[in-house]
Write a protein that holds these residues in place. Structure first.
Motif, PDB file in Angstrom:
ATOM      1  N   PHE A  22      -3.526   2.088  -0.452  1.00 11.40           N
ATOM      2  CA  PHE A  22      -3.610   1.592  -1.828  1.00 11.40           C
ATOM      3  C   PHE A  22      -2.330   1.915  -2.596  1.00 11.40           C
ATOM      4  O   PHE A  22      -1.793   1.066  -3.311  1.00 11.40           O
ATOM      5  CB  PHE A  22      -4.812   2.201  -2.547  1.00 11.40           C
ATOM      6  N   ARG A  23      -1.822   3.116  -2.444  1.00  6.42           N
ATOM      7  CA  ARG A  23      -0.606   3.516  -3.158  1.00  6.42           C
ATOM      8  C   ARG A  23       0.580   2.660  -2.728  1.00  6.42           C
ATOM      9  O   ARG A  23       1.345   2.176  -3.562  1.00  6.42           O
ATOM     10  CB  ARG A  23      -0.303   4.990  -2.878  1.00  6.42           C
ATOM     11  N   VAL A  82       0.547  -0.383  -1.244  1.00  3.25           N
ATOM     12  CA  VAL A  82       0.374  -1.796  -1.596  1.00  3.25           C
ATOM     13  C   VAL A  82       0.587  -2.000  -3.087  1.00  3.25           C
ATOM     14  O   VAL A  82       1.241  -2.956  -3.510  1.00  3.25           O
ATOM     15  CB  VAL A  82      -1.020  -2.293  -1.155  1.00  3.25           C
ATOM     16  N   SER A  83       0.041  -1.102  -3.902  1.00  2.03           N
ATOM     17  CA  SER A  83       0.186  -1.271  -5.349  1.00  2.03           C
ATOM     18  C   SER A  83       1.637  -1.110  -5.794  1.00  2.03           C
ATOM     19  O   SER A  83       2.056  -1.735  -6.770  1.00  2.03           O
ATOM     20  CB  SER A  83      -0.710  -0.284  -6.092  1.00  2.03           C
ATOM     21  N   SER A  84       2.409  -0.311  -5.097  1.00  2.00           N
ATOM     22  CA  SER A  84       3.812  -0.161  -5.485  1.00  2.00           C
ATOM     23  C   SER A  84       4.641  -1.384  -5.099  1.00  2.00           C
ATOM     24  O   SER A  84       5.687  -1.629  -5.685  1.00  2.00           O
ATOM     25  CB  SER A  84       4.410   1.097  -4.859  1.00  2.00           C
ATOM     26  N   PHE A 135       3.259  -4.581  -4.985  1.00  2.00           N
ATOM     27  CA  PHE A 135       2.477  -5.753  -5.378  1.00  2.00           C
ATOM     28  C   PHE A 135       3.337  -6.841  -6.017  1.00  2.00           C
ATOM     29  O   PHE A 135       3.206  -8.017  -5.683  1.00  2.00           O
ATOM     30  CB  PHE A 135       1.361  -5.326  -6.340  1.00  2.00           C
TER      31      PHE A 135
END
Length: 107
Positions: free
Chosen positions: A62-63, A65-67, A69
């Motif tokens: 999650f960390r 992918v969100s960075s 995005f």
């Protein structure tokens, strides 16, 4: 007194200490034995090498992918809309109305 060639182990380049004292081989630099150093170990069959991997995989993914995005999301959205337009255009051109509209342009 300089150590003999036998004591140097045949290498000839063994380290000689500050006061012309043979230091010993690698990992055995002479001197006093260490005392009061305690080290603990655990048997390999008592270890759990996969401890926490599922939890860490979820949050680390999650960390990461969100960075990233904003780098991949716009191209994904643009690609989706372009493919959607192309599919609709293909359906139209292969329909009765599309064939009638472009009937004179065929080669």
């Amino acid at each position: 007194m300089r150590p003999t060639q036998t004591m140097l182990g045949g290498g000839g380049g063994a380290p000689i200490g500050k006061h012309n004292h043979y230091l010993g081989g690698w990992g055995n630099f002479g001197g006093m034995k260490q005392r009061g150093i305690i080290s603990y170990g655990i048997s390999p069959n008592r270890q759990n090498p996969l401890a926490g991997t599922a939890h860490d995989a979820v949050f680390n993914t999650f960390r990461r992918v969100s960075s990233q995005f904003l780098y991949w999301a716009p191209s994904l959205v643009a690609g989706y809309y372009i493919m959607n337009w192309a599919i609709e255009r293909n359906h139209y051109l292969n329909s009765k109305a599309g064939r009638a509209e472009f009937a004179g342009q065929e080669e």
